[in-house]
Motif scaffolding. Structure first.
Motif, PDB file in Angstrom:
ATOM      1  N   GLY A 165      72.494  44.919  46.187  1.00 39.83           N
ATOM      2  CA  GLY A 165      73.870  44.469  46.363  1.00 39.83           C
ATOM      3  C   GLY A 165      74.419  43.803  45.124  1.00 39.83           C
ATOM      4  O   GLY A 165      73.666  43.279  44.301  1.00 39.83           O
ATOM      5  N   HIS A 166      75.739  43.826  44.941  1.00 40.06           N
ATOM      6  CA  HIS A 166      76.418  43.243  43.782  1.00 40.06           C
ATOM      7  C   HIS A 166      75.828  43.771  42.474  1.00 40.06           C
ATOM      8  O   HIS A 166      75.362  42.992  41.628  1.00 40.06           O
ATOM      9  N   PRO A 173      78.453  46.228  54.258  1.00 36.96           N
ATOM     10  CA  PRO A 173      78.384  46.385  52.791  1.00 36.96           C
ATOM     11  C   PRO A 173      77.862  45.097  52.142  1.00 36.96           C
ATOM     12  O   PRO A 173      78.411  44.017  52.361  1.00 36.96           O
ATOM     13  N   LEU A 174      76.811  45.223  51.360  1.00 41.10           N
ATOM     14  CA  LEU A 174      76.221  44.041  50.722  1.00 41.10           C
ATOM     15  C   LEU A 174      77.173  43.412  49.713  1.00 41.10           C
ATOM     16  O   LEU A 174      77.137  42.192  49.496  1.00 41.10           O
ATOM     17  N   ASP A 175      78.030  44.229  49.082  1.00 37.37           N
ATOM     18  CA  ASP A 175      78.950  43.683  48.083  1.00 37.37           C
ATOM     19  C   ASP A 175      80.012  42.785  48.712  1.00 37.37           C
ATOM     20  O   ASP A 175      80.666  42.023  48.004  1.00 37.37           O
ATOM     21  N   GLU A 176      80.210  42.902  50.027  1.00 41.44           N
ATOM     22  CA  GLU A 176      81.195  42.058  50.696  1.00 41.44           C
ATOM     23  C   GLU A 176      80.598  40.739  51.170  1.00 41.44           C
ATOM     24  O   GLU A 176      81.317  39.868  51.661  1.00 41.44           O
ATOM     25  N   LYS A 219      74.539  34.957  47.297  1.00 43.20           N
ATOM     26  CA  LYS A 219      73.342  34.276  47.786  1.00 43.20           C
ATOM     27  C   LYS A 219      72.852  34.892  49.090  1.00 43.20           C
ATOM     28  O   LYS A 219      71.638  35.071  49.297  1.00 43.20           O
ATOM     29  N   THR A 220      73.768  35.245  49.979  1.00 44.34           N
ATOM     30  CA  THR A 220      73.382  35.862  51.247  1.00 44.34           C
ATOM     31  C   THR A 220      72.793  37.247  51.024  1.00 44.34           C
ATOM     32  O   THR A 220      71.802  37.626  51.670  1.00 44.34           O
ATOM     33  N   ALA A 221      73.405  38.013  50.114  1.00 49.47           N
ATOM     34  CA  ALA A 221      72.874  39.350  49.820  1.00 49.47           C
ATOM     35  C   ALA A 221      71.475  39.266  49.235  1.00 49.47           C
ATOM     36  O   ALA A 221      70.600  40.081  49.558  1.00 49.47           O
ATOM     37  N   ARG A 222      71.234  38.272  48.368  1.00 49.25           N
ATOM     38  CA  ARG A 222      69.905  38.101  47.784  1.00 49.25           C
ATOM     39  C   ARG A 222      68.888  37.670  48.846  1.00 49.25           C
ATOM     40  O   ARG A 222      67.708  37.995  48.752  1.00 49.25           O
ATOM     41  N   THR A 223      69.346  36.925  49.845  1.00 43.95           N
ATOM     42  CA  THR A 223      68.443  36.524  50.924  1.00 43.95           C
ATOM     43  C   THR A 223      68.081  37.712  51.803  1.00 43.95           C
ATOM     44  O   THR A 223      66.939  37.827  52.263  1.00 43.95           O
ATOM     45  N   THR A 250      79.990  52.624  45.059  1.00 40.99           N
ATOM     46  CA  THR A 250      80.007  52.422  46.494  1.00 40.99           C
ATOM     47  C   THR A 250      78.924  51.434  46.892  1.00 40.99           C
ATOM     48  O   THR A 250      77.790  51.517  46.428  1.00 40.99           O
ATOM     49  N   SER A 251      79.264  50.505  47.763  1.00 33.27           N
ATOM     50  CA  SER A 251      78.327  49.454  48.140  1.00 33.27           C
ATOM     51  C   SER A 251      77.233  49.990  49.050  1.00 33.27           C
ATOM     52  O   SER A 251      77.450  50.874  49.885  1.00 33.27           O
ATOM     53  N   VAL A 252      76.043  49.435  48.896  1.00 33.01           N
ATOM     54  CA  VAL A 252      74.925  49.730  49.787  1.00 33.01           C
ATOM     55  C   VAL A 252      75.153  49.003  51.110  1.00 33.01           C
ATOM     56  O   VAL A 252      75.680  47.886  51.140  1.00 33.01           O
TER      57      VAL A 252
END
Length: 650
Positions: A382-383, A397-400, A404-408, A389-391
């Motif tokens: 993510g990011h 979507p991880l980009d949304e 910090k949450t996406a990394r978790t 296109t976001s995963v």
């Protein structure tokens, strides 16, 4: 802000459009400290500059034989000396504070930007330049920021002294007022050339630092291929270029310093010559001549700050420019996100490639291009650094999500993970769910020999967790570093774990045990491994083969060995000639049937449909194809037999 209060709770948002704007932003954010430095500087310089007037009063009192005025002159001189001592002490204190706090602010900004960009930073900026900015450049930036207040105090003092001289003795004061601006501006024509030479020196020093960093990082490899002396010769050449550039820059600054000594001397001669004539004519007293003479001598001290501020700006401007370039880098996605900070769960899906990693399963991804695999791993986290296109994780979507949450939710371990210096306990002290203990993670990553090596290399460390790890784990082998990094990733126990070539530097026996350990420890959790190792692939629940950036086949390791020649070529390291010579080789421009053995779905390609019952082939096989298939079966049986022997031996 005092030194004991560092680091800053929030270093702020810098103006990184240009180097000068960044310097001005730093100055504005330290306005309180700058005003303190200015006040103490004025006290210091004013006290020093007032001493000539005291001396002049004392001399004139002696000439006039006035004891009262001599006592007054002595008292005023004592006050000036006290002001000089107090002002100089606190000026130095506040100046050093401004210097250190400015440098610390820049370092915090760089650290925050590095953490924000992650692996994308070194793709945009050379590692050596980042090192140069965060070490030597921050000192030069801090030097200019703190020198501004001292220069301002010196300039104001010179103006006040000139006004006082004109009022005190107009005939000589006018000479001083006319001469001092000439002294201050005489070096301006030389500053552009001095600045250019300083820029050249900084650029060469940055390249030398980058070369040294790369050489040290790859020293083991260089020694292995016999290229150590070659790179050392390159560094010697780069170092000599830096030396020559520094000498050329020093020559220009020595010329500026010489001018700063010569011109005040000429002004002093002119003042004395003119003053002597005025004294002979009786137009001025001896005390007034001594006062003006002493004032001109004292003014050479604050005048030196004109040279210092020029040098500080010349050296700090390119440094600030480099810092601004790093700080101006931005991610392609908003790290704040547009959704609530809730960790999603479910399947991990990449629309760009069609990769699907089902929740709770061990998925292996095979990609012939290592760079493409690295970009895929970054995108799955993510990011990413590049737009696209976001995963999706569980359809979200991880980009949304906030970064910090996406990394978790999704943890990505690079193919070249970094170990920070410290104890093993500190290395494994990472944010985690708490479901996986350190012992379980170390056992799954097969770190038994690593713990032994760390204990033997650390004096007085009875507990392996207290053993120290050197910078970047340089005292360990590549395989040992990989296994410790894998254990650190396993401890975090994320919803989805992405591993990019986690066992590339590990021997086959250890690799087989790691595959079983990771599979067992991550049971029920989503795990994606980007690898081409048969030992890992054979233990995966599902294998996805990528070709030209798209999913070309999905199945198990054994199925894809038979049905996908390109997969077999990547895994078995076949050459193009060997692949083309096979009877079942796919003609150029044609894609083989995509397998969907895991979910039982078929995929129509070139008029055929994949069918698990006939191994994915549509229609009867030729005799050559059957013979080749038998050969592949025998090879596969040999590989599996060897794997079983390895497991029994382990």
């Amino acid at each position: 802000m005092q030194i004991q209060d560092l680091p800053y709770p929030d270093p702020g948002v810098p103006d990184a459009r240009t180097g000068p704007r960044f310097l001005w932003w730093l100055f504005r954010n330290q306005l309180g400290g700058q005003l303190k430095s200015l006040a103490w500087g004025l006290l210091h310089f004013a006290s020093v500059s007032a001493l000539p007037f005291c001396i002049g009063l004392a001399v004139q009192a002696v000439v006039d034989r006035s004891g009262a005025r001599l006592a007054v002159a002595g008292g005023v001189m004592a006050l000036c000396c006290a002001g000089n001592a107090i002002g100089d002490t606190f000026l130095h204190r506040t100046a050093v504070t401004n210097w250190i706090t400015a440098a610390a602010r820049v370092q915090q900004l760089l650290a925050r930007k590095t953490a924000l960009l992650g692996s994308a930073l070194t793709r945009r900026v050379a590692a050596g330049e980042v090192v140069a900015v965060s070490t030597g450049d921050v000192e030069k930036i801090g030097w200019f920021v703190e020198a501004v207040s001292r220069f301002t105090a010196a300039a104001l003092t010179i103006v006040l002294v000139c006004v006082a001289l004109v009022v005190y003795q107009p005939a000589l004061g006018i000479v001083v007022v006319v001469g001092l601006p000439v002294l201050a501006l005489a070096v301006l024509p030389l500053l552009p050339r001095a600045t250019r030479r300083a820029d050249v020196q900084r650029d060469k020093a940055g390249r030398a630092t980058e070369l040294a960093s790369d050489t040290v990082a790859g020293l083991r490899v260089l020694r292995g291929i016999g290229g150590e002396e070659l790179f050392l010769d390159r560094y010697r050449d780069a170092s000599q270029e830096v030396r020559h550039a520094a000498v050329r820059s020093a020559r220009m600054w020595s010329l500026i310093s010489a001018i700063q000594v010569l011109l005040p001397g000429l002004l002093l001669i002119a003042v004395v010559w003119h003053g002597v004539h005025l004294a002979r004519e009786g137009r001025i007293d001896v005390g007034e001549l001594v006062t003006v003479y002493s004032s001109v001598m004292i003014l050479t001290y604050p005048l030196r700050h004109f040279e210092e501020i020029a040098m500080a700006y010349s050296f700090s401007r390119p440094s600030a420019g480099r810092a601004a370039r790093v700080l101006s880098l931005e991610r392609t996605t908003d790290t704040a996100g547009s959704r609530a900070a809730e960790t999603p769960a479910g399947d991990l899906y990449d629309p760009a490639t069609g990769l699907l990693a089902p929740a709770g399963r061990f998925t292996a991804v095979v990609c012939g291009d290592p760079d493409a695999a690295g970009r895929l791993a970054e995108r799955l986290g993510g990011h990413p650094s590049e737009k696209g296109t976001s995963v999706l994780l569980g359809g979200v979507p991880l980009d949304e999500l906030p970064l910090k949450t996406a990394r978790t939710a999704v943890l990505v371990q690079d193919k070249d993970p970094v170990l920070l210096s410290g104890t093993l306990r500190e290395l494994l002290d990472v944010p985690a769910s708490g479901a996986v203990g350190a012992d379980d993670a170390l056992n799954a990553a097969q770190c038994g020999d690593v713990l032994t090596a760390l204990t033997q290399g650390s004096l007085g460390a009875d507990d392996p967790m207290d053993a120290r790890i050197t910078e970047r784990g340089r005292s360990l082998s590549g395989g040992q570093r990989q296994r410790l990094a894998l254990a650190r990733s396993l401890i975090t126990d994320p919803e989805a774990l992405v591993l990019d070539e986690p066992t590339s530097a590990v021997d086959s026996h250890t690799e087989a045990r790691i595959a079983e350990g990771v599979r067992a420890l991550r049971a029920g959790r989503t795990t994606v491994v980007l690898t081409s190792s048969p030992l890992l692939l054979d233990r995966a629940d599902r294998i996805v083969f990528l070709h030209d950036g798209e999913v070309a086949a999905v199945g198990t390791h054994r199925e894809l060995l038979h049905t996908e020649p390109r997969y077999r070529a990547v895994v078995t390291r076949e050459t193009d000639e060997e692949t083309a010579a096979r009877p079942d080789a796919v003609p150029a421009g044609r894609k083989p049937a995509r397998t969907e053995a895991d979910d039982g779905r078929g995929d129509e390609r070139d008029g055929g449909r994949y069918d698990e019952r006939d191994g994915g082939r549509d229609g009867a096989l030729s005799d050559d194809a059957l013979r080749e298939d038998d050969v592949l079966h025998r090879r596969e049986d040999d590989v599996l037999h060897r794997l079983e022997e390895i497991e029994e031996t382990a």
